[in-house]
Every structure is written in C-alpha cells, then in structure tokens.
Design a protein around this motif. Structure first.
Motif, PDB file in Angstrom:
ATOM      1  N   SER A 155      34.145 -46.888  26.052  1.00  0.00           N
ATOM      2  CA  SER A 155      35.152 -46.308  26.950  1.00  0.00           C
ATOM      3  C   SER A 155      34.893 -44.826  27.208  1.00  0.00           C
ATOM      4  N   GLU A 156      33.999 -44.206  26.432  1.00  0.00           N
ATOM      5  CA  GLU A 156      33.658 -42.798  26.629  1.00  0.00           C
ATOM      6  C   GLU A 156      32.656 -42.600  27.763  1.00  0.00           C
ATOM      7  N   ILE A 157      32.219 -43.684  28.396  1.00  0.00           N
ATOM      8  CA  ILE A 157      31.175 -43.626  29.418  1.00  0.00           C
ATOM      9  C   ILE A 157      31.738 -44.078  30.765  1.00  0.00           C
ATOM     10  N   ALA A 158      31.472 -43.290  31.818  1.00  0.00           N
ATOM     11  CA  ALA A 158      31.816 -43.724  33.174  1.00  0.00           C
ATOM     12  C   ALA A 158      30.692 -44.578  33.747  1.00  0.00           C
ATOM     13  N   CYS A 159      29.444 -44.140  33.494  1.00  0.00           N
ATOM     14  CA  CYS A 159      28.300 -44.937  33.928  1.00  0.00           C
ATOM     15  C   CYS A 159      27.060 -44.481  33.177  1.00  0.00           C
ATOM     16  N   VAL A 160      26.071 -45.376  33.141  1.00  0.00           N
ATOM     17  CA  VAL A 160      24.762 -45.075  32.557  1.00  0.00           C
ATOM     18  C   VAL A 160      23.732 -45.345  33.638  1.00  0.00           C
ATOM     19  N   ILE A 161      22.861 -44.364  33.855  1.00  0.00           N
ATOM     20  CA  ILE A 161      21.833 -44.472  34.882  1.00  0.00           C
ATOM     21  C   ILE A 161      20.473 -44.353  34.213  1.00  0.00           C
ATOM     22  N   LEU A 162      19.584 -45.290  34.510  1.00  0.00           N
ATOM     23  CA  LEU A 162      18.193 -45.201  34.059  1.00  0.00           C
ATOM     24  C   LEU A 162      17.444 -44.393  35.120  1.00  0.00           C
ATOM     25  N   GLU A 163      17.027 -43.193  34.738  1.00  0.00           N
ATOM     26  CA  GLU A 163      16.366 -42.278  35.670  1.00  0.00           C
ATOM     27  C   GLU A 163      14.929 -42.739  35.946  1.00  0.00           C
ATOM     28  N   PRO A 164      14.327 -42.277  37.047  1.00  0.00           N
ATOM     29  CA  PRO A 164      12.946 -42.657  37.364  1.00  0.00           C
ATOM     30  C   PRO A 164      11.939 -42.287  36.276  1.00  0.00           C
ATOM     31  N   THR A 165      12.270 -41.290  35.461  1.00  0.00           N
ATOM     32  CA  THR A 165      11.372 -40.873  34.380  1.00  0.00           C
ATOM     33  C   THR A 165      11.474 -41.766  33.153  1.00  0.00           C
TER      34      THR A 165
END
Length: 135
Positions: A101-111
């Motif tokens: 619940s502490e996360i709005a979203c997780v993004i896997l970056e191009p790197t």
C-alpha cells in the motif's frame, strides 16, 4: 545518459572479446583484430545515428513498463519483461517498502532499474513514454 543501454553493453562486451581474441588467440592477427574493432565501431556509430529517428530508437532502445499499479501486479507486463512477482517483491523489500500500500506504481525503466512512485503524488501518463497497462 550515464547508464548504458543493453545494446551499448553488448557492444562493450564485444569490444573486449575482439581485443582479447586478437591478443591471446592462436590464428587471429593484429590486422584481423583491428578490422573487427573498426567494424564494431562503425556498427555502434550507425546505431547511434539510428537513435535519432523514432523507429530506429524503438528498435534499439527498450521501453519503460508499468509493473504495478497500486497494490495490483500488471501480469501481462511482468510476463513481457520476464520479471516474477517474487523478484518484484524482493526489489520492494530491498528499497525499504514494508507494505504494497506504500506504492502508487512500479515502473521497470529501460535501463533495467525499478522506479517506485509513492502514493499521493499525481501521475501524468501522457508525459511518460511507457507501455500502457493492458485492459
């Protein structure tokens, strides 16, 4: 950018392999090693020029992928990027996240690095170039 793309990393590894083979190999000569390095440098320069165009950039560079939206995993993007839920949860724990619940979203970056966005901050998808969450 300071981070290498996957293509740049592959080129660096290939440079090292050609240099090592030319120096330590049985049959390769210095001329063959130099020719190999020049070929790799020309290919690297060409891909750098390709990155100036949208289609070339899409072919060479990775996209960012949304892996989590709120507390929910985006399973289609997890499969596409070959990231398991347990790996993602491990990354969250290592970053000090105690609860999903502490996360709005997780993004896997191009790197290949993960970016975590905290809740309460408005997110504007149109300003980010990433693959959308499947409907």
């Amino acid at each position: 950018m300071a981070n290498l793309s996957s293509f740049d990393l592959a080129a660096v590894v290939a440079f090292g392999a050609v240099i090592g083979r030319a120096i330590l190999g049985y049959t390769p000569t210095l001329a063959a090693g130099a020719l190999g390095l020049v070929t790799l440098l020309v290919l690297q320069a060409l891909t750098g020029q390709l990155r100036r165009f949208p289609r070339g950039r899409a072919a060479v560079n990775n996209k960012a992928y949304l892996l989590m939206a709120g507390e929910e995993f985006i399973t289609a993007n997890l499969k596409r990027t070959h990231v398991s839920e347990s790996e993602l949860l491990s990354r969250l724990r290592l970053s000090g996240v105690r609860n999903r619940s502490e996360i709005a979203c997780v993004i896997l970056e191009p790197t290949g690095r993960s970016a975590f966005c905290a809740p309460g901050c408005p997110l504007n998808r149109s300003s980010w170039r990433m693959s959308p969450a499947p409907n």
